[in-house]
Scaffold this motif. Structure first.
Motif, PDB file in Angstrom:
ATOM      1  N   LEU A  10       0.845  -1.206   0.000  1.00  0.00           N
ATOM      2  CA  LEU A  10       0.000   0.000   0.000  1.00  0.00           C
ATOM      3  C   LEU A  10       0.875   1.247   0.000  1.00  0.00           C
ATOM      4  O   LEU A  10       0.646   2.204  -0.740  1.00  0.00           O
ATOM      5  CB  LEU A  10      -0.921  -0.004   1.232  1.00  0.00           C
ATOM      6  CG  LEU A  10      -1.817   1.225   1.377  1.00  0.00           C
ATOM      7  CD1 LEU A  10      -2.816   1.291   0.205  1.00  0.00           C
ATOM      8  CD2 LEU A  10      -2.592   1.188   2.697  1.00  0.00           C
ATOM      9  N   ARG A  11       1.943   1.221   0.807  1.00  0.00           N
ATOM     10  CA  ARG A  11       2.848   2.370   0.893  1.00  0.00           C
ATOM     11  C   ARG A  11       3.544   2.602  -0.454  1.00  0.00           C
ATOM     12  O   ARG A  11       3.602   3.738  -0.938  1.00  0.00           O
ATOM     13  CB  ARG A  11       3.893   2.122   1.983  1.00  0.00           C
ATOM     14  CG  ARG A  11       4.803   3.317   2.251  1.00  0.00           C
ATOM     15  CD  ARG A  11       5.874   2.968   3.264  1.00  0.00           C
ATOM     16  NE  ARG A  11       6.683   1.849   2.787  1.00  0.00           N
ATOM     17  CZ  ARG A  11       7.585   1.195   3.529  1.00  0.00           C
ATOM     18  NH1 ARG A  11       7.758   1.529   4.771  1.00  0.00           N
ATOM     19  NH2 ARG A  11       8.283   0.208   3.022  1.00  0.00           N
ATOM     20  N   THR A  16       3.995   5.883  -5.310  1.00  0.00           N
ATOM     21  CA  THR A  16       4.147   5.874  -6.758  1.00  0.00           C
ATOM     22  C   THR A  16       3.050   6.684  -7.438  1.00  0.00           C
ATOM     23  O   THR A  16       3.309   7.414  -8.394  1.00  0.00           O
ATOM     24  CB  THR A  16       4.120   4.416  -7.274  1.00  0.00           C
ATOM     25  OG1 THR A  16       5.204   3.717  -6.671  1.00  0.00           O
ATOM     26  CG2 THR A  16       4.268   4.359  -8.790  1.00  0.00           C
ATOM     27  N   HIS A  17       1.822   6.582  -6.934  1.00  0.00           N
ATOM     28  CA  HIS A  17       0.692   7.107  -7.696  1.00  0.00           C
ATOM     29  C   HIS A  17       0.044   8.367  -7.124  1.00  0.00           C
ATOM     30  O   HIS A  17      -0.821   8.954  -7.760  1.00  0.00           O
ATOM     31  CB  HIS A  17      -0.363   6.012  -7.849  1.00  0.00           C
ATOM     32  CG  HIS A  17       0.152   4.820  -8.611  1.00  0.00           C
ATOM     33  ND1 HIS A  17       0.410   4.855  -9.954  1.00  0.00           N
ATOM     34  CD2 HIS A  17       0.519   3.571  -8.204  1.00  0.00           C
ATOM     35  CE1 HIS A  17       0.872   3.670 -10.361  1.00  0.00           C
ATOM     36  NE2 HIS A  17       0.964   2.879  -9.305  1.00  0.00           N
ATOM     37  N   VAL A  18       0.396   8.793  -5.925  1.00  0.00           N
ATOM     38  CA  VAL A  18      -0.230   9.993  -5.345  1.00  0.00           C
ATOM     39  C   VAL A  18       0.782  11.143  -5.378  1.00  0.00           C
ATOM     40  O   VAL A  18       1.730  11.167  -4.589  1.00  0.00           O
ATOM     41  CB  VAL A  18      -0.686   9.733  -3.884  1.00  0.00           C
ATOM     42  CG1 VAL A  18      -1.384  10.964  -3.325  1.00  0.00           C
ATOM     43  CG2 VAL A  18      -1.600   8.512  -3.836  1.00  0.00           C
ATOM     44  N   TYR A  97      10.183   0.099  -2.055  1.00  0.00           N
ATOM     45  CA  TYR A  97       9.703   1.449  -1.781  1.00  0.00           C
ATOM     46  C   TYR A  97       8.993   2.113  -2.947  1.00  0.00           C
ATOM     47  O   TYR A  97       8.710   3.309  -2.896  1.00  0.00           O
ATOM     48  CB  TYR A  97      10.856   2.327  -1.292  1.00  0.00           C
ATOM     49  CG  TYR A  97      11.508   1.816  -0.026  1.00  0.00           C
ATOM     50  CD1 TYR A  97      10.752   1.134   0.927  1.00  0.00           C
ATOM     51  CD2 TYR A  97      12.856   2.019   0.228  1.00  0.00           C
ATOM     52  CE1 TYR A  97      11.335   0.655   2.085  1.00  0.00           C
ATOM     53  CE2 TYR A  97      13.452   1.539   1.391  1.00  0.00           C
ATOM     54  CZ  TYR A  97      12.690   0.859   2.313  1.00  0.00           C
ATOM     55  OH  TYR A  97      13.259   0.388   3.457  1.00  0.00           O
ATOM     56  N   TYR A  98       8.788   1.413  -4.043  1.00  0.00           N
ATOM     57  CA  TYR A  98       7.954   1.955  -5.114  1.00  0.00           C
ATOM     58  C   TYR A  98       7.254   0.809  -5.822  1.00  0.00           C
ATOM     59  O   TYR A  98       7.651  -0.346  -5.686  1.00  0.00           O
ATOM     60  CB  TYR A  98       8.773   2.819  -6.088  1.00  0.00           C
ATOM     61  CG  TYR A  98       9.687   2.037  -7.025  1.00  0.00           C
ATOM     62  CD1 TYR A  98      10.885   1.490  -6.577  1.00  0.00           C
ATOM     63  CD2 TYR A  98       9.339   1.835  -8.359  1.00  0.00           C
ATOM     64  CE1 TYR A  98      11.712   0.772  -7.429  1.00  0.00           C
ATOM     65  CE2 TYR A  98      10.164   1.123  -9.223  1.00  0.00           C
ATOM     66  CZ  TYR A  98      11.349   0.589  -8.743  1.00  0.00           C
ATOM     67  OH  TYR A  98      12.162  -0.122  -9.594  1.00  0.00           O
TER      68      TYR A  98
ATOM     69  N   TRP B  38       6.465  12.767 -13.326  1.00  0.00           N
ATOM     70  CA  TRP B  38       5.742  11.520 -13.565  1.00  0.00           C
ATOM     71  C   TRP B  38       5.849  10.637 -12.329  1.00  0.00           C
ATOM     72  O   TRP B  38       6.693  10.861 -11.463  1.00  0.00           O
ATOM     73  CB  TRP B  38       6.368  10.794 -14.771  1.00  0.00           C
ATOM     74  CG  TRP B  38       6.110  11.475 -16.079  1.00  0.00           C
ATOM     75  CD1 TRP B  38       5.314  12.571 -16.294  1.00  0.00           C
ATOM     76  CD2 TRP B  38       6.649  11.096 -17.359  1.00  0.00           C
ATOM     77  NE1 TRP B  38       5.328  12.884 -17.629  1.00  0.00           N
ATOM     78  CE2 TRP B  38       6.123  12.008 -18.310  1.00  0.00           C
ATOM     79  CE3 TRP B  38       7.494  10.089 -17.786  1.00  0.00           C
ATOM     80  CZ2 TRP B  38       6.440  11.927 -19.660  1.00  0.00           C
ATOM     81  CZ3 TRP B  38       7.798  10.001 -19.132  1.00  0.00           C
ATOM     82  CH2 TRP B  38       7.276  10.909 -20.055  1.00  0.00           C
ATOM     83  N   PRO B  39       5.007   9.579 -12.259  1.00  0.00           N
ATOM     84  CA  PRO B  39       5.047   8.690 -11.083  1.00  0.00           C
ATOM     85  C   PRO B  39       6.400   7.991 -10.915  1.00  0.00           C
ATOM     86  O   PRO B  39       7.084   7.704 -11.895  1.00  0.00           O
ATOM     87  CB  PRO B  39       3.964   7.647 -11.393  1.00  0.00           C
ATOM     88  CG  PRO B  39       3.084   8.280 -12.401  1.00  0.00           C
ATOM     89  CD  PRO B  39       3.949   9.224 -13.189  1.00  0.00           C
ATOM     90  N   PHE B  40       6.728   7.704  -9.665  1.00  0.00           N
ATOM     91  CA  PHE B  40       7.930   6.921  -9.379  1.00  0.00           C
ATOM     92  C   PHE B  40       7.899   5.626 -10.205  1.00  0.00           C
ATOM     93  O   PHE B  40       6.848   5.068 -10.482  1.00  0.00           O
ATOM     94  CB  PHE B  40       7.985   6.531  -7.897  1.00  0.00           C
ATOM     95  CG  PHE B  40       8.333   7.657  -6.966  1.00  0.00           C
ATOM     96  CD1 PHE B  40       8.925   8.822  -7.434  1.00  0.00           C
ATOM     97  CD2 PHE B  40       8.079   7.548  -5.608  1.00  0.00           C
ATOM     98  CE1 PHE B  40       9.253   9.851  -6.559  1.00  0.00           C
ATOM     99  CE2 PHE B  40       8.406   8.567  -4.720  1.00  0.00           C
ATOM    100  CZ  PHE B  40       8.991   9.726  -5.204  1.00  0.00           C
ATOM    101  N   GLY B  41       9.071   5.169 -10.572  1.00  0.00           N
ATOM    102  CA  GLY B  41       9.151   3.895 -11.288  1.00  0.00           C
ATOM    103  C   GLY B  41       8.882   4.007 -12.774  1.00  0.00           C
ATOM    104  O   GLY B  41       8.896   2.999 -13.477  1.00  0.00           O
ATOM    105  N   HIS B  42       8.637   5.224 -13.275  1.00  0.00           N
ATOM    106  CA  HIS B  42       8.278   5.414 -14.678  1.00  0.00           C
ATOM    107  C   HIS B  42       9.088   6.534 -15.335  1.00  0.00           C
ATOM    108  O   HIS B  42       8.518   7.391 -16.030  1.00  0.00           O
ATOM    109  CB  HIS B  42       6.790   5.752 -14.802  1.00  0.00           C
ATOM    110  CG  HIS B  42       5.861   4.704 -14.277  1.00  0.00           C
ATOM    111  ND1 HIS B  42       5.716   4.443 -12.924  1.00  0.00           N
ATOM    112  CD2 HIS B  42       5.045   3.823 -14.919  1.00  0.00           C
ATOM    113  CE1 HIS B  42       4.834   3.468 -12.769  1.00  0.00           C
ATOM    114  NE2 HIS B  42       4.411   3.073 -13.961  1.00  0.00           N
TER     115      HIS B  42
END
Lengths: 171, 97
Positions: A10-11, A16-18, A97-98, B38-42
């Motif tokens: 979840l973390r 990554t997305h917020v 962490y991602y 951009w989002p992390f990991g991308h």
């Protein structure tokens, strides 16, 4: 599945997305030390002749290499060599962490070694050298290890391989 | 990552770094930074979107050959979604011998 695994997923998903969460982390983290002087090296080779290496901090490694240590809260300051020509199928990601599910589907979005190889085939760059991987989120005493040991060692190997330019990508 | 870029640059090899957060890019001061929010990991975009990935590589290599000021942060402003990408045509050459 242990609750800690769900919490970790979840973390990593949230970071990554917020976007707001990422910016909050960027403003408050103590992992990042503000620098002053900026080193500089001129590109002395035409791009079409350049030997290029990619380096990521996304926790990529060969399937048979020791994974990055996720049990140490200060991270893992070591590096992994990714030999030139390694196919995506020979690589995996160890980094909690991602959210790296997309990178597992298409590693070039994180670590563009196949894309660079395609540019070498087209003559845009000269060739792709051996590449390297680290994991980000290095903290505490490990920052010194990275600064004084791991990063200089990779720089030495890149010089030894006569690399002309390096592309770095984060997690 | 900035620390690694700075160490390699100090050893005499030019670097270009893709970063995803301006706050971090401004603190770590890599020699050349391509900033994409951009989002992390991308850092090169979405899986399977080759035109997008090549566009990012093109921007990074252009920065590598054209930047003259240490600490340059280039922000092309590509949106994460609703951006139409086409494969880059001409690639930078850098210096010619």
């Amino acid at each position: 599945m242990a609750l800690s695994v769900y919490t970790r997923r979840l973390r990593s998903w949230a970071y990554t997305h917020v976007p707001g969460l990422r910016q909050l982390w960027a403003r408050t983290t103590r992992e990042v030390v503000e620098q002053q002087e900026i080193p500089w090296a001129d590109l002395r080779t035409p791009l079409r002749a350049c030997r290029v290496a990619a380096i990521t901090t996304g926790g990529v490694h060969l399937l048979d290499q020791v994974p990055f240590n996720m049990r140490d809260p200060q991270g893992d300051p070591s590096s992994r060599i990714i030999p030139a020509g390694t196919p995506h199928s020979g690589l995996t990601i160890t980094h909690n962490y991602y959210d790296h599910r997309d990178a597992e589907r298409d590693l070039d979005i994180l670590f563009p070694i196949a894309l660079l190889a395609s540019l070498a085939e087209r003559g845009v760059i000269g060739s792709v050298a051996d590449c390297y991987s680290f994991m980000g989120h290095i903290a505490g005493a490990h920052v010194m290890t990275l600064a004084q040991r791991s990063a200089p060692e990779v720089a030495r190997l890149l010089k030894q391989q006569q690399v002309d330019a390096v592309l770095l990508t984060p997690a | 990552m900035g620390l690694i870029a700075r160490t390699i640059e100090a050893a005499g090899i030019p670097t270009v770094s893709i970063m995803l957060l301006r706050e971090i890019a401004e603190k770590v001061k890599a020699p050349r930074t391509l900033l994409l929010r951009w989002p992390f990991g991308h850092p090169l975009g979405e899986p399977g979107n080759r035109a997008q990935q090549l566009t990012v590589l093109h921007a990074a290599l252009t920065l590598l050959v054209e930047a003259t000021v240490p600490g340059t942060i280039a922000e092309p402003g590509y949106r994460w979604r609703r951006e139409h990408y086409t494969e880059p045509g001409a690639w930078p050459a850098g210096i010619t011998q």
